[in-house]
Design an enzyme around this catalytic site. Sequence first.
Site, short mmCIF file in Angstrom:
data_model
loop_
_atom_site.label_atom_id
_atom_site.label_comp_id
_atom_site.label_asym_id
_atom_site.label_seq_id
_atom_site.Cartn_x
_atom_site.Cartn_y
_atom_site.Cartn_z
CD GLU A 135 49.48 52.00 6.20
OE1 GLU A 135 48.83 52.51 5.29
OE2 GLU A 135 50.27 52.64 6.91
CG HIS A 186 51.86 55.72 9.38
ND1 HIS A 186 53.02 55.92 8.66
CD2 HIS A 186 50.88 55.49 8.47
CE1 HIS A 186 52.75 55.82 7.37
NE2 HIS A 186 51.45 55.55 7.23
#
Length: 252
Positions: free
Chosen positions: A164, A94
């Site tokens: 993302e 992430h």
Amino acid sequence: MKYIIANWKMNPESWKEAKAIVLGIKDAGSRAKQVATVICPPTLFVPDVGRLVRSPKIRLGAQDAYFEKSGAYTGQISPSMLKDCGVSHLIVGHSERRREGDTDEIVQKKLKSALSLGFTVIVCVGEKERDEHGFYLAHVEAQLASALKGTSRKDVSRVIIAYEPIWAIGKSAARAATAEEIEHMMLYIRKIIVGIHGKPAAKHIRTIYGGSVDVKETPVLIGIPYVDGLLVGRESLNPKNFSEIIRIADRA
Ligand code: PGA
């Protein structure tokens, strides 16, 4: 099958609030026919969330894990420990972990270790900003090529790539990514994976989108070609809206 993944990040502050969120999404999650809901709470809440959701439709996830199984690594949590608590899905790479020091090499080790223990792994990739020359494409390609190094074609079915774009994440996001930008990147990611693992891998690749996903944008986002699901941050803490996201994806 669509994946709707809740990334709670370092929220909420108490188990009381966490419990209310889980109870608030349980119904929508367990009723969905075409959606696998994955809840990734802070690690401390993982066992209790697992006890609350006993539906095969709602899977337990974690936001990160170290790559070693055990040992002298103060402060770390191992994937074996998470597995023992019933976690089946794990996020690696992430952007907020990368910001704290997770390099491409660390992400690669975490992915390999999690795959070896049988996890389904959500690998996050994405550029900080978009430039006119297309360097952002090379950046995403490098992140993917590094993460997937050493994986086999068979592993691809247990890997979910989450695109993302960092510029579209969080409260201070300048704007959301457009449907066209997202579709283009989903295709680009698939092309890279086919380049690594060959054409037969194509049918196992799953690509999802994350970055300021909210209930309002969900009908458009989930309808974009090659979007197999959504990774939801802030909006996953709002049980009413997150339940609606699950329902919209189920109807899509
Ligand atoms: P956001 O977070 O939905 O709050 O933008 C997404 C993520 O960082 O996973």
